[in-house]
Design a protein around this motif. Structure first.
Motif, PDB file in Angstrom:
ATOM      1  N   CYS A  85      44.095  40.405  29.105  1.00 24.25           N
ATOM      2  CA  CYS A  85      43.120  39.437  28.589  1.00 24.25           C
ATOM      3  C   CYS A  85      43.537  38.014  28.929  1.00 24.25           C
ATOM      4  CB  CYS A  85      42.978  39.599  27.080  1.00 24.25           C
ATOM      5  SG  CYS A  85      42.192  41.143  26.559  1.00 24.25           S
ATOM      6  N   ASP A  86      44.824  37.717  28.805  1.00 25.60           N
ATOM      7  CA  ASP A  86      45.324  36.389  29.145  1.00 25.60           C
ATOM      8  C   ASP A  86      45.102  36.081  30.631  1.00 25.60           C
ATOM      9  OD1 ASP A  86      46.135  35.795  26.592  1.00 25.60           O
ATOM     10  OD2 ASP A  86      48.239  36.324  26.925  1.00 25.60           O
ATOM     11  N   GLU A  87      45.362  37.074  31.470  1.00 24.19           N
ATOM     12  CA  GLU A  87      45.177  36.888  32.910  1.00 24.19           C
ATOM     13  C   GLU A  87      43.735  36.522  33.238  1.00 24.19           C
ATOM     14  OE1 GLU A  87      45.106  39.539  37.039  1.00 24.19           O
ATOM     15  OE2 GLU A  87      45.801  40.436  35.161  1.00 24.19           O
ATOM     16  N   VAL A  88      42.797  37.282  32.694  1.00 28.32           N
ATOM     17  CA  VAL A  88      41.387  37.027  32.975  1.00 28.32           C
ATOM     18  C   VAL A  88      40.956  35.676  32.411  1.00 28.32           C
ATOM     19  CG1 VAL A  88      39.029  37.832  32.600  1.00 28.32           C
ATOM     20  CG2 VAL A  88      40.848  39.482  33.065  1.00 28.32           C
ATOM     21  N   SER A  89      41.397  35.368  31.202  1.00 30.18           N
ATOM     22  CA  SER A  89      41.026  34.102  30.584  1.00 30.18           C
ATOM     23  C   SER A  89      41.567  32.912  31.367  1.00 30.18           C
ATOM     24  CB  SER A  89      41.538  34.061  29.138  1.00 30.18           C
ATOM     25  OG  SER A  89      41.139  32.876  28.500  1.00 30.18           O
ATOM     26  N   ASN A  90      42.821  33.006  31.796  1.00 27.57           N
ATOM     27  CA  ASN A  90      43.432  31.903  32.551  1.00 27.57           C
ATOM     28  C   ASN A  90      42.747  31.706  33.898  1.00 27.57           C
ATOM     29  OD1 ASN A  90      45.287  31.423  30.509  1.00 27.57           O
ATOM     30  ND2 ASN A  90      46.839  32.768  31.392  1.00 27.57           N
ATOM     31  N   GLU A  91      42.333  32.800  34.517  1.00 30.19           N
ATOM     32  CA  GLU A  91      41.728  32.704  35.843  1.00 30.19           C
ATOM     33  C   GLU A  91      40.283  32.227  35.781  1.00 30.19           C
ATOM     34  OE1 GLU A  91      40.994  35.553  39.768  1.00 30.19           O
ATOM     35  OE2 GLU A  91      42.726  35.866  38.450  1.00 30.19           O
ATOM     36  N   THR A  92      39.554  32.613  34.722  1.00 28.64           N
ATOM     37  CA  THR A  92      38.133  32.281  34.651  1.00 28.64           C
ATOM     38  C   THR A  92      37.826  31.076  33.771  1.00 28.64           C
ATOM     39  OG1 THR A  92      37.751  33.753  32.757  1.00 28.64           O
ATOM     40  CG2 THR A  92      37.548  34.707  34.976  1.00 28.64           C
ATOM     41  N   GLY A  93      38.759  30.726  32.881  1.00 31.63           N
ATOM     42  CA  GLY A  93      38.523  29.627  31.952  1.00 31.63           C
ATOM     43  C   GLY A  93      37.690  30.004  30.748  1.00 31.63           C
ATOM     44  N   ILE A  94      37.389  31.291  30.577  1.00 34.61           N
ATOM     45  CA  ILE A  94      36.605  31.751  29.428  1.00 34.61           C
ATOM     46  C   ILE A  94      37.564  32.241  28.346  1.00 34.61           C
ATOM     47  CG2 ILE A  94      34.875  33.380  28.591  1.00 34.61           C
ATOM     48  CD1 ILE A  94      33.778  31.269  30.489  1.00 34.61           C
ATOM     49  N   PRO A  95      37.530  31.676  27.142  1.00 32.15           N
ATOM     50  CA  PRO A  95      38.394  32.176  26.061  1.00 32.15           C
ATOM     51  C   PRO A  95      38.084  33.630  25.736  1.00 32.15           C
ATOM     52  CG  PRO A  95      37.426  30.047  25.488  1.00 32.15           C
ATOM     53  CD  PRO A  95      36.711  30.527  26.713  1.00 32.15           C
TER      54      PRO A  95
END
Length: 283
Positions: free
Chosen positions: A118-128
């Motif tokens: 979840c952290d990886e996806v959030s960091n890459e996309t900017g979506i919390p």
């Protein structure tokens, strides 16, 4: 501070989007809570309608399919999160994703791997990406989530306290530290009144559920005031009374959809009346 309310699409999936969003606007919601992966629909058409109605959206997601191996579950989680976090196509982005992650039987290491995903996806996309507290998921109980919050200061929650009350068959008066820690990490609230034997009461205004309502309101009061003290200018809440089988429909008037709409309208009104003065003071 302003509370932005989001109307759940859950329970209203069969109503055409145009009519649904028109009703949402009439009730002065800021947007909708949507689960785009669950039905075949033109996502870009939905986003166009949201823009036309000047509404925002946030997303609820889970991986409901069964996977025999954890690595396959983790791959499906990552793929779905990336797909949902980039659904905007540059026009309207989701405010956040509430992820119903993992299962109640996952090991500590598997949970850690899910959180890293979840952290990886959030960091890459900017979506919390917030972890939603929910039965059947790794977040099913207050005592289990507490140590993860201690170890992960960046971990944020979508808090639906009704699930925890149901799982523990109590209003968690004997776990104040776990509840307080969860409140501190909460960034979105699913507002449904449950009780110690189920996640949704029949009628939140009924006298026999006054203890249940009071227990939920105590948590919501603490959260709203904590957000004001933190200097937030906005917060988000989804009134989330659900359709059958969450709703017991016996002896009700109208349709299940009408009753669900009424209950969530009542829930929204409760917040608006209860916090009006506090929110004005914080302006």
């Amino acid at each position: 501070m302003k509370i932005n309310f989001f109307c759940p699409r859950w329970g209203f999936e069969n109503i055409p989007w145009e009519k649904f969003l028109a009703d949402v606007r009439v009730e002065e919601y800021a947007g909708v809570e949507w689960f785009p992966y669950s039905r075949k629909e033109d996502h870009q058409q939905v986003i166009t309608l949201l823009l036309q109605h000047e509404l925002q959206f946030c997303i609820v997601m889970s991986v409901a399919e069964q996977h025999n191996e954890f690595k396959n579950y983790l791959r499906a989680l990552r793929d779905r999160l990336f797909s949902l976090a980039t659904i905007d196509n540059g026009r309207l982005r989701p405010l956040h994703i509430s992820a119903q992650t993992g299962r109640e039987f996952f090991t500590e290491q598997q949970i850690e791997d899910c959180l890293a995903c979840c952290d990886e996806v959030s960091n890459e996309t900017g979506i919390p990406i917030y972890q939603e507290t929910h039965r059947n998921k790794w977040t099913y109980a207050a005592h289990l989530v507490h140590p993860f919050l201690e170890n992960h200061p960046q971990l944020m929650l979508t808090l639906d306290i009704s699930h925890w009350f149901c799982v523990s068959e109590s209003y968690l008066k004997d776990q104040p530290a776990a509840v307080q820690k969860a409140i501190e990490h909460t960034r979105h609230v699913h507002a449904r009144v449950g009780h110690t034997e189920g996640p949704q009461v029949l009628e939140p205004a009924a006298p026999e559920y006054s203890q249940a309502l009071e227990a939920h309101v105590e948590v919501w009061d603490t959260w709203v005031h904590s957000r004001i003290q933190a200097g937030d200018t906005q917060c988000t809440i989804t009134p989330e009374f659900g359709p059958p089988p969450y709703m017991v429909f016996a002896n009700r008037e109208g349709s299940p959809q009408q009753e669900q709409w009424r209950l969530n309208k009542w829930m929204k009104s409760l917040f608006e009346k209860r916090y009006h003065g506090d929110l004005n003071k914080s302006a």
